[in-house]
Structures are given as structure tokens and as C-alpha cells.
Motif scaffolding. Structure first.
Motif, PDB file in Angstrom:
ATOM      1  N   GLN A   1       0.835  -1.208   0.000  1.00 59.51           N
ATOM      2  CA  GLN A   1       0.000   0.000   0.000  1.00 59.51           C
ATOM      3  C   GLN A   1       0.871   1.259   0.000  1.00 59.51           C
ATOM      4  O   GLN A   1       0.616   2.213  -0.754  1.00 59.51           O
ATOM      5  CB  GLN A   1      -0.892  -0.016   1.247  1.00 59.51           C
ATOM      6  CG  GLN A   1      -1.648   1.263   1.518  1.00 59.51           C
ATOM      7  CD  GLN A   1      -2.999   1.307   0.824  1.00 59.51           C
ATOM      8  OE1 GLN A   1      -3.737   0.326   0.835  1.00 59.51           O
ATOM      9  NE2 GLN A   1      -3.300   2.430   0.211  1.00 59.51           N
TER      10      GLN A   1
ATOM     11  N   SER B   1      -5.736  -3.015  -7.110  1.00 62.55           N
ATOM     12  CA  SER B   1      -5.539  -4.166  -6.227  1.00 62.55           C
ATOM     13  C   SER B   1      -6.643  -5.207  -6.422  1.00 62.55           C
ATOM     14  O   SER B   1      -6.410  -6.401  -6.293  1.00 62.55           O
ATOM     15  CB  SER B   1      -5.429  -3.731  -4.763  1.00 62.55           C
ATOM     16  OG  SER B   1      -6.522  -2.947  -4.419  1.00 62.55           O
TER      17      SER B   1
ATOM     18  N   LEU C   1      -1.935  -5.808   0.480  1.00 58.98           N
ATOM     19  CA  LEU C   1      -1.688  -4.371   0.626  1.00 58.98           C
ATOM     20  C   LEU C   1      -0.938  -4.009   1.907  1.00 58.98           C
ATOM     21  O   LEU C   1      -0.120  -3.092   1.902  1.00 58.98           O
ATOM     22  CB  LEU C   1      -3.003  -3.587   0.551  1.00 58.98           C
ATOM     23  CG  LEU C   1      -3.619  -3.455  -0.842  1.00 58.98           C
ATOM     24  CD1 LEU C   1      -4.963  -2.758  -0.775  1.00 58.98           C
ATOM     25  CD2 LEU C   1      -2.681  -2.710  -1.789  1.00 58.98           C
TER      26      LEU C   1
END
Lengths: 269, 250
Positions: free
Chosen positions: B96, B119, B128
Motif C-alpha cells: 500500500q 488491487s 496491501l
């Protein structure tokens, strides 16, 4: 072509954020930032306490050694903070991704300066607090002039950081130890703990070619004589301008060389 | 009139006395997938580096999306992106965090939405919050691809996109790339020495040897021209310097 000189706060912020994420996620990195300045300050604080009873000169200016330590660490943290940002990118083999993004080299430099400021501030904060708690010494009690001297040391650290980064780009990670040792070549001639006039005449000439010598003379003038010397501040600013341009020139030259030799994509551990 | 995403003219790159790219010229049409095919040291990565402006050519001209890569580099880069197994994303950052950094570097619109969408599409939602360095090779490749698509690039450079992946993951990546190119009408230039990949993905192939383009065409054309049954055999012919006349006669 004008597009090359654009400046994007968002891109600068993105790179600052990258280093914030890195440091936030690593306790060793956080400790490393504050560890050495704190140890240095504690040692020199006790040395000062000892000498206050044995030296009338030091008794009249008790903060001069602690002040010198705190300012020297600021210079060191500024340079190492700048260089470390670059080394982190090399270690993580991320330079290729960064420089195929729209990030301009000058944005990269500015973001490293910002990170260096933040690392310097948070790294030195515990030592400033401890200096006040244990030795009742606050560098900020000497007025805003000291902040001007602070800024001069930060800028000198960035200029030296740029030269270190240029050398690492040129010679590869084999030159990374320069990031830790390069600054110490300036310690004897910066007159950190003694006046410039202590040096031999020929070395004094070299000392006055460093911004740090003006800063430390200026600091002593404030702490000992309670006199802010604008001539020393002006000297530090003028020499710093030369250092900054030299740093930018050497970095740009090295960066161009790296783009000619394909080092940006290949460099890594 | 055909529009070219990449126009290369008389491109040369020397490293000292070594000639890495030897006077090559080629064009890549917009909206196509093109492969640079060649053995190790053939010059594929060097060419891609020059096309992205990361490496300065010794001589020659490169136009990307109609602009000169040397003088207009920063107006081109926001429309392109790159992925390579040899250039890492920072291992100590989470997926992330890495995507967040690159979304901002590329000035992506609505960063959160873009990361969420990528994603989802690349099946990395569960990754993530994991450190990038802790991922498997296949997971890292999908994350690298997410980074490469963070700005919805018009032109995507991929250096060996499926190197070291298991056949299932590699097949998934290839399908995704085909889908992306078709949906976004994007141009993809990939360097590879995986023949199956080249044969499946590419509209056009440039075959490289010692920095020169020794042949080009669609995979079908090349297979037919060399009188072989697949691109792997064509590659071996080129790599071993066999002449077409001899091959076809035999």
C-alpha cells in the motif's frame, strides 16, 4: 524544455512520504537517529561540569562545549540525513523506478533536503531536551541569531551531502562509507571546540573557507561575549552559497554521467 | 495514417569501446504489443533504458508519443511506466505504501480509488498491508505491475515481465497485459527471451543480436520465413547465426 524546471510539491511530498514510511516502520532507524547525538551530548555535558570547577574560562561560558557538540551534530545529521536518503534508494535498487517517473532531479534534491531537516530535528530533539534537563542548557535561549547559524550548518551539510552522493553515483556503493566519514575532514578546520586563531596561520586561511568556522566562531561570540556577530553570519552565508553551487554542480555532473553510463538502472547492493 | 508510439532513428549506444546498440531504427505502432527478442547481452534492456530517457544515447533520435525523449522527457514520462524484475520496489515498505508513493509521483487522480481498483483487478488486495520484501516472486510481479499501471500509461515498457514466474502466474500476467492493452488502447514494448510469451502477446517482433536488429515481423511471419514450427526455433536460428537460405533449403 521549460517542463524540465517545473517543481511539484506533490512529487516532493511523495518522496518525503517514502522516507517517512521507511523510518516509521523501523525501530533501529529511529533509535539510530537519536542515539549518537544523545550520547555525545551526555558525555560533553559531564566533561563541561567537570571543567567548570577547574577552568575559569569555561566557568564563564559553561554552554560553549555543549553548544559546540549540539551544533556539530546538527551539521553531521544534515549531511548524513541527505546522503542516507540516497543510499536507501540505492540499497533498495529503487533508483530506476524513481528516475523513469516524472520526478525531476531538483525535486529529488529538495525532498532529500526536507528529509534531512526532519531527520536532523527528530534526531537532535532528545539531546536538546536532555541538555536542558540535565545541564540547564538551551541553545535557543541565545536568541534567533542562533537559528540563523543553525540554518547555515544545515545548508553546508546538504552541500557536502550532494558531493558524497555524487561520489557514490560515480564510484558505486564501494564509496558509501564516505557518507559517514567525509564530514570529519572538516572537524579540525571548523574550529568546533577552539577558536580559529588556535590553528597555524596557513590553516586559518583554509578554515575561513568553510562556513562552519564562521558559525562556531559566531556561536562562541554569542555564548561568551553575548555578542551576535553579523559579519560572521554574512561570511557563513557567502561561503555557503559557493558550497551549495559546488554541490549542485558536482551532483548534476555525476547524475549526467550516470545517465550516460546506465548506472541508474543497474546500481544496487 | 499510421501513428507511432515509438520512433527510433539511427540509434547507437557505446560503453567505451563496447558497442551495445549498433545503429538501429524501428517504429512501434500505437496500440500494439511489440517484443524485443534476443539473448543475454543483445541490447534489449539498453534500448528500453534509452527509450525511457534513463540512458543517454551516443547518437540517434528517439521520439516517444511524438516527442523527443531527450528534450521533452518530462512531458512524456507521466504517460509511460515501466516494470522489470531487476529493479525493485522498496522492500521495507508495504505494498500500500509503495503504491501510494508512486501514485503521487505520477500525480494519479484519486489515489485511493486507483489503488483500490488496481488491487482488485490484479488480485493483490490481501497483500496491501504486507511488506513488499516478504512477498513471493509471483506476488512481487503483480505488485510491480500495479505500480506500472498506477498512472494508466499510454505506453508501457516491460523488461522480462514473467521472468522466474511459475507457468500459472506467468499465464495470468500475460492475459492481464493483453486485456489492458485492448481496453486502454495502450502500447506495450516488452523485452523477453521467453518465446511462448512473445508468440502469444506480440503483434510485432524485433529480433536482436549484438545490438543490431537482425530481423522483424509478426511471430507468424517469422516462423514461416525461417521455415520453423515455432518462435523458439526461430530464436535459436538467429542466436546461432544460421542463414535463412540454408534453413529453408534444408
Amino acid at each position: 524544455m521549460m517542463n524540465n524546471f517545473n517543481l511539484s510539491g506533490r512529487r516532493i511530498n511523495a518522496l518525503v512520504l517514502r522516507h517517512y514510511y521507511l523510518i516509521r516502520g523501523s525501530i533501529p532507524r529511529i533509535l539510530e537517529m537519536a542515539y549518537w547525538p544523545t550520547v555525545q551530548m551526555v558525555i560533553w555535558g559531564f566533561v563541561t561540569q567537570f571543567f567548570i570547577g577547574h577552568s575559569s574560562w569555561l566557568a564563564s561560558a559553561a554552554g560553549v562545549l555543549i553548544g559546540a557538540v549540539l551544533l556539530w551534530d546538527l551539521l553531521f545529521r544534515s549531511q548524513i540525513g541527505f546522503s542516507m536518503c540516497f543510499l536507501e534508494e540505492m540499497w533498495s535498487r529503487n533508483l530506476g523506478h524513481l528516475f523513469v517517473s516524472p520526478l525531476r532531479p531538483h525535486e529529488f534534491i529538495i525532498s532529500m533536503m526536507v528529509v534531512s531537516c526532519l531527520r536532523g530535528f527528530f534526531g537532535l530533539l532528545p539531546s536538546w531536551v536532555l541538555a536542558f534537563v540535565f545541564f540547564e542548557f538551551s541553545i535557543f535561549s541565545y536568541g534567533l541569531g542562533i537559528v540563523a547559524f543553525f540554518s547555515c550548518l544545515m545548508v553546508m551539510g546538504w552541500a557536502l551531502g550532494m558531493i558524497v552522493v555524487a561520489l557514490v553515483l560515480r564510484f558505486g556503493l564501494g564509496a558509501e562509507s564516505l557518507a559517514w566519514v567525509a564530514i570529519f575532514a572538516f572537524a579540525p578546520i571548523s574550529a568546533v571546540y577552539y577558536p580559529v586563531e588556535t590553528l597555524p596561520a596557513w590553516l586559518q586561511i583554509i578554515a575561513w573557507c568553510t562556513p562552519s568556522a564562521y558559525v562556531f566562531e559566531g556561536m562562541r561570540s554569542v555564548l561568551i561575549d553575548n555578542n551576535f556577530r553579523y559579519d560572521l553570519l554574512l561570511g557563513a552565508i557567502l561561503v555557503n552559497i559557493i558550497y551549495l553551487f559546488a554541490g549542485i554542480f558536482v551532483f548534476s555532473f555525476s547524475f549526467l554521467g550516470a545517465r550516460k553510463q546506465g548506472k541508474l538502472l543497474q546500481t544496487g547492493e | 495514417m499510421r501513428k507511432f508510439a515509438i520512433e527510433v532513428n539511427s540509434l547507437i549506444k557505446n560503453f567505451g569501446s563496447t558497442i551495445a546498440v549498433d545503429d538501429i531504427s524501428f517504429n512501434v505502432e500505437e496500440g500494439t504489443i511489440t517484443a524485443l527478442l534476443g539473448g543475454n547481452g543483445a541490447g534489449k534492456t539498453t534500448i528500453i533504458s534509452m527509450l525511457m530517457g534513463l540512458l543517454i544515447p551516443t547518437s540517434g533520435n528517439i521520439k516517444i508519443l511524438g516527442k523527443d525523449i531527450i528534450t521533452d522527457r518530462y512531458s512524456i514520462l507521466p504517460k509511460t511506466n515501466f516494470s522489470s524484475p531487476y529493479v525493485d520496489l522498496p522492500n521495507r515498505l508495504t505494498v500500500q505504501e509503495n503504491l501510494n508513493v508512486y501514485a503521487n509521483l505520477y500525480s494519479a487522480n484519486d489515489v485511493k480509488k486507483q489503488i483500490a481498483s488496481l488491487s482488485e483487478r490484479l488480485n493483490i488486495k490481501s497483500l496491501l498491508n504486507r511488506k513488499t520484501g516478504q512477498l513471493s516472486a509471483g506476488q512481487k510481479t503483480r505488485v510491480a505491475l500495479a505500480k506500472a499501471l498506477i498512472n494508466d500509461p499510454q505506453l508501457l515498457f516491460l523488461d522480462e515481465p514473467t521472468a522466474s514466474l511459475d507457468p500459472d502466474t506467468a499465464d495470468w500476467i500475460r492475459s492481464y497485459l493483453q486485456e489492458y492493452a485492448a481496453q486502454k488502447k495502450a502500447t506495450i514494448l516488452l523485452a523477453s527471451h521467453h518465446m511462448g510469451e512473445v508468440e502469444r502477446l506480440s503483434n510485432n517482433v524485433f529480433m536482436l543480436q549484438e545490438g543490431k536488429i537482425v530481423d522483424s515481423g509478426t511471430p507468424k511471419e517469422l516462423v514461416k520465413k525461417y521455415g520453423r514450427s515455432n518462435m523458439e526455433e526461430v530464436f535459436l536460428d538467429v542466436a546461432r547465426g544460421r542463414q535463412i537460405d540454408n534453413i529453408v533449403e534444408n
